[in-house]
Design a protein around this motif. Structure first.
Motif, PDB file in Angstrom:
ATOM      1  N   CYS A  49     -12.577  35.278  59.799  1.00 40.26           N
ATOM      2  CA  CYS A  49     -11.416  34.843  59.028  1.00 40.26           C
ATOM      3  C   CYS A  49     -10.651  33.773  59.801  1.00 40.26           C
ATOM      4  N   THR A  50      -9.544  33.360  59.229  1.00 39.45           N
ATOM      5  CA  THR A  50      -8.630  32.437  59.882  1.00 39.45           C
ATOM      6  C   THR A  50      -7.297  33.146  60.089  1.00 39.45           C
ATOM      7  N   HIS A 110      -6.921  42.091  54.427  1.00 37.23           N
ATOM      8  CA  HIS A 110      -8.354  42.423  54.385  1.00 37.23           C
ATOM      9  C   HIS A 110      -9.099  41.917  55.617  1.00 37.23           C
ATOM     10  N   CYS A 111      -8.544  40.946  56.325  1.00 37.22           N
ATOM     11  CA  CYS A 111      -9.166  40.500  57.577  1.00 37.22           C
ATOM     12  C   CYS A 111      -8.908  41.495  58.704  1.00 37.22           C
ATOM     13  N   ASN A 150     -11.937  31.046  54.843  1.00 33.21           N
ATOM     14  CA  ASN A 150     -10.569  30.571  54.654  1.00 33.21           C
ATOM     15  C   ASN A 150      -9.595  31.714  54.453  1.00 33.21           C
ATOM     16  N   SER A 151     -10.088  32.940  54.354  1.00 31.57           N
ATOM     17  CA  SER A 151      -9.188  34.088  54.256  1.00 31.57           C
ATOM     18  C   SER A 151      -8.260  34.102  55.464  1.00 31.57           C
ATOM     19  N   GLY A 152      -6.972  34.166  55.205  1.00 36.21           N
ATOM     20  CA  GLY A 152      -5.987  34.142  56.277  1.00 36.21           C
ATOM     21  C   GLY A 152      -5.519  32.754  56.657  1.00 36.21           C
ATOM     22  N   SER A 153      -6.119  31.721  56.071  1.00 37.50           N
ATOM     23  CA  SER A 153      -5.718  30.347  56.393  1.00 37.50           C
ATOM     24  C   SER A 153      -4.285  30.076  55.958  1.00 37.50           C
ATOM     25  N   PRO A 154      -3.560  29.305  56.759  1.00 38.58           N
ATOM     26  CA  PRO A 154      -2.199  28.944  56.339  1.00 38.58           C
ATOM     27  C   PRO A 154      -2.224  27.918  55.225  1.00 38.58           C
TER      28      PRO A 154
END
Length: 711
Positions: free
Chosen positions: A67-68, A83-84, A641-645
């Motif tokens: 994740c990010t 979820h990450c 890109n999950s967690g990306s700002p």
């Protein structure tokens, strides 16, 4: 005109460049930066990526390899998706202290929970090393020789490229092997859990709402990076201190509006935007349906047990979510590819490509590319299908078989490298299985295996005569009643003693022997031929990518995602998923109440949140008396890109990327700017939950809140 329009839409560059594409941040200056400014960005490319000075890229973290996350305070506070962090939240949970159900909040740094094995990787600098990596490759004749030379060159460059002692060099391929870029990285190994809302907030809607808009999920969790006293990466120690970053993201509480500029910065995992039509056709008609059927069967069994037993629900929560995620994604992807007529669009584009080849007199070089693709995709069809069945059944969704396969690899290691290598791996294997069996339930797994093994033996091509002869109604009950792989103590007993004793024990075990039959068949009848044909396809894809760049010199081709740091930019925007239907780009807490089902594991709402909603106690985070929850935009995102700002025009944090709309999940293969939207939790909802719900005001005080729209 129709062909030209299709070409433009497929490439997603000349007209829709701001709405599609995942761009390398060190290469934004020029056309990308100009377009970003036209869309409303107020900072410069150098503010985003700068080697010599702090920049936004110094706050973007590759979170545990998948994740990010982003740094949001001067004390190394990390924000990512719920979820990450789900696996870590679950690992700290028990029936008595169920952090998945109740949430977790460290009210001081002393209460923050360590997570052994978790890592956070920061990009220090980015360098194009294409010429060095491809040195001496062009004169080689066979594809295998070329790949070996490339790997040798990569190894040499990674070893010799200048870096600090605590840093790493990693080289990634771009444009199907036409470009190579080196990333200098720093990896932190002391990452502690700081806070997470209950799943009824962080996973609200659960699997029903996954990949769906409108969305009302507070999908966030908070961690912290710790470093040694020199501020450099260090293994966990109680003496470590919070990491001081070069840059952290200011947090905007001014909100968003339709048409606002948005930029998502992160580590997208994998896209395949330049596949030929034959590949897309195979995905839609053959591979996705098989994988969907396998996971559908596994999920139905697990769900039945989880609804009846709280302990099993805790054990399988993370696993179920992992299996369900791509099951639902593949369904939406296939539907989207069909709905958008992606296969025909690819074919129309290929017709135009061949016209350009003829126009440029390049028939000898590129004229046979598409016919070669067609031949190879036809040849690989059964091998690709058999490979997917093996991976889905034996490696991913039947736990006993996946455990047995790791032991199979142990036996192969002994045959290849001898007893010392075997013993080293054996000790690590025994230790690693402890956490596996903590969340293992043989009863659940057996019922999953009954369904999946039957599918495998009925539908997978290229089975050996030995596998075809098995009785699918008996083999699973024999394995689970007699194998020692159904418990941790049983597994440890199989691995006691020297290599000869271990291998003797393994080859008497029913479970291991069944896995061995599956694996032997794969490596004898499936894997080698698949790899052989796939190598040829890879060479064709590289040449096809090179040809597209050459035939369409004015096209702007972004490199496919490969888990490297990328920028994607766009605007907050609603969309029309179907006739007479329009979705607004922002959701609010009123929508949570519309979905609320008391006691339901997907749509229940915590009592305290109900009280806050009833009293409209939203603090400074509401807008016109309403509490925003999520929003959508045209940013081109994917898994990773999950967690990306999500950043505003000034580089302030406005949201946290966590999903895509179901109608647009085909964007990994075919991006349609009319319906593809990424989904983000509004940062104001994150702050509201931290402040008003959790009472963790000390975390808010640690951040830098900004008011860019009031400046």
């Amino acid at each position: 005109m129709r062909i030209l329009k299709l070409l433009i839409v497929l490439l997603s560059f000349p007209i829709f460049a701001q709405q599609g594409g995942m761009w390398i941040p060190s290469m934004l200056q020029g056309m990308n930066e100009n377009e970003m400014h036209r869309l409303g960005m107020k900072i410069n490319a150098q503010d985003i990526y700068d080697v010599n000075n702090s920049s936004i890229k110094d706050a973007i973290i590759h979170f545990d390899g998948g994740c990010t996350s982003e740094i949001i305070s001067p004390k190394g506070l990390l924000l990512t998706n719920h979820h990450c962090g789900y696996g870590e939240i679950q690992s700290h949970s028990t029936v008595e202290n169920d952090y998945l159900q109740d949430g977790f909040w460290a009210m001081s740094m002393n209460e923050e929970l360590p997570n052994p094995g978790m890592v956070a990787t920061l990009i220090v600098s980015i360098h194009d090393v294409t010429n060095t990596v491809l040195e001496g490759v062009s004169q080689l004749s066979s594809e295998s020789e070329k790949q070996k030379k490339i790997q040798d060159n990569i190894s040499r460059v990674q070893t010799t490229f200048p870096k600090e002692a605590w840093q790493e060099n990693k080289i990634k391929t771009f444009y199907e092997g036409n470009q190579y870029i080196l990333f200098v990285t720093e990896t932190f190994k002391d990452i502690r859990l700081v806070g997470a809302p209950p799943s009824s907030i962080g996973k609200f809607g659960s699997d029903t709402d996954n990949w769906v808009w409108p969305r009302h999920t507070g999908d966030f969790s908070i961690f912290r990076i710790y470093a040694g006293k020199d501020n450099k990466p260090a293994e966990y120690s109680k003496d470590n201190i919070p990491y001081t970053p070069k840059h952290f993201l200011p947090v905007s509480i001014d909100g968003i509006a339709e048409g606002d500029f948005t930029m998502v910065f992160g580590f997208p995992g994998r896209t395949q935007e330049y596949l030929p039509s034959f590949a897309v056709e195979q995905i839609v008609n053959t591979l996705n349906p098989a994988k969907i059927e396998v996971r559908d069967a596994a999920l139905k069994v697990q769900d039945g047990f989880m609804r009846k037993d709280q302990a099993i629900k805790i054990q399988y929560a993370s696993k179920y979510a992992s299996v369900a995620n791509y099951w639902k994604k593949w369904i939406g992807e296939s539907q989207g590819l069909k709905k958008s007529n992606a296969i025909q669009l690819k074919k129309d584009y290929e017709t135009e490509f061949l016209k350009q080849v003829a126009k440029n007199g390049k028939q000898a070089q590129y004229g046979n590319l598409l016919s070669s693709f067609e031949k190879n995709y036809s040849a690989i069809n059964d091998y690709a299908l058999a490979r997917d069945y093996f991976i889905e059944v034996a490696l991913r969704n039947t736990e006993l078989l996946s455990a047995g396969f790791r032991l199979y690899q142990l036996e192969q290691l002994y045959k290849a490298k001898g007893e010392q290598a075997f013993n080293d791996r054996k000790d690590n294997t025994i230790k690693s299985f402890e956490s596996f069996y903590k969340d293992y339930n043989a009863k659940v797994d057996e019922k999953v295996a009954e369904k999946l093994v039957a599918l495998y033996l009925e539908k997978s091509p290229l089975l050996s005569s030995e596998l075809k002869a098995l009785d699918k109604n008996k083999i699973v009950s024999e394995v689970y009643s007699k194998s020692k792989l159904t418990s941790y103590n049983g597994l440890k007993s199989l691995l006691e003693g020297d290599a000869n004793k271990v291998l003797k024990n393994l080859n008497k075990d029913k479970g291991y022997l069944f896995v061995k039959k599956l694996a032997d068949n794969f490596y004898a009848n499936i894997g080698p031929k698949y790899d052989e044909i796939n190598l040829e396809i890879g060479a064709l894809q590289r040449e096809y990518m090179k040809a597209q760049l050459e035939m369409f010199p004015n096209g702007r081709f972004f490199p496919d995602a490969n888990s490297t740091l990328r920028i994607t930019y766009g605007q907050v925007k609603g969309y029309n998923p179907s006739d007479a239907v329009y979705y607004e780009p922002v959701t609010h807490l009123e929508g949570v109440m519309e979905k609320y089902v008391p006691g339901d594991y997907e749509f229940d709402v915590p009592t305290k949140l109900l009280d806050l909603i009833k009293n409209k106690d939203y603090g400074q985070y509401a807008e016109n008396g309403k509490m925003p929850v999520c929003f959508i935009a045209t940013n081109h995102t994917t898994g990773g890109n999950s967690g990306s700002p999500a950043l505003d025009a000034n580089g302030n944090l406005i949201g946290l990327n966590f999903d895509r709309v179901w109608e647009g999940t085909m964007s990994d293969i075919h991006y349609d700017p009319e319906i593809c939207r990424n989904i983000m939790v509004d940062i104001r909802y994150v702050l509201f939950i931290i402040d008003k719900y959790a009472g963790a005001k000390h975390l808010i005080e640690e951040m830098k809140l900004a008011h860019p729209k009031k400046m």
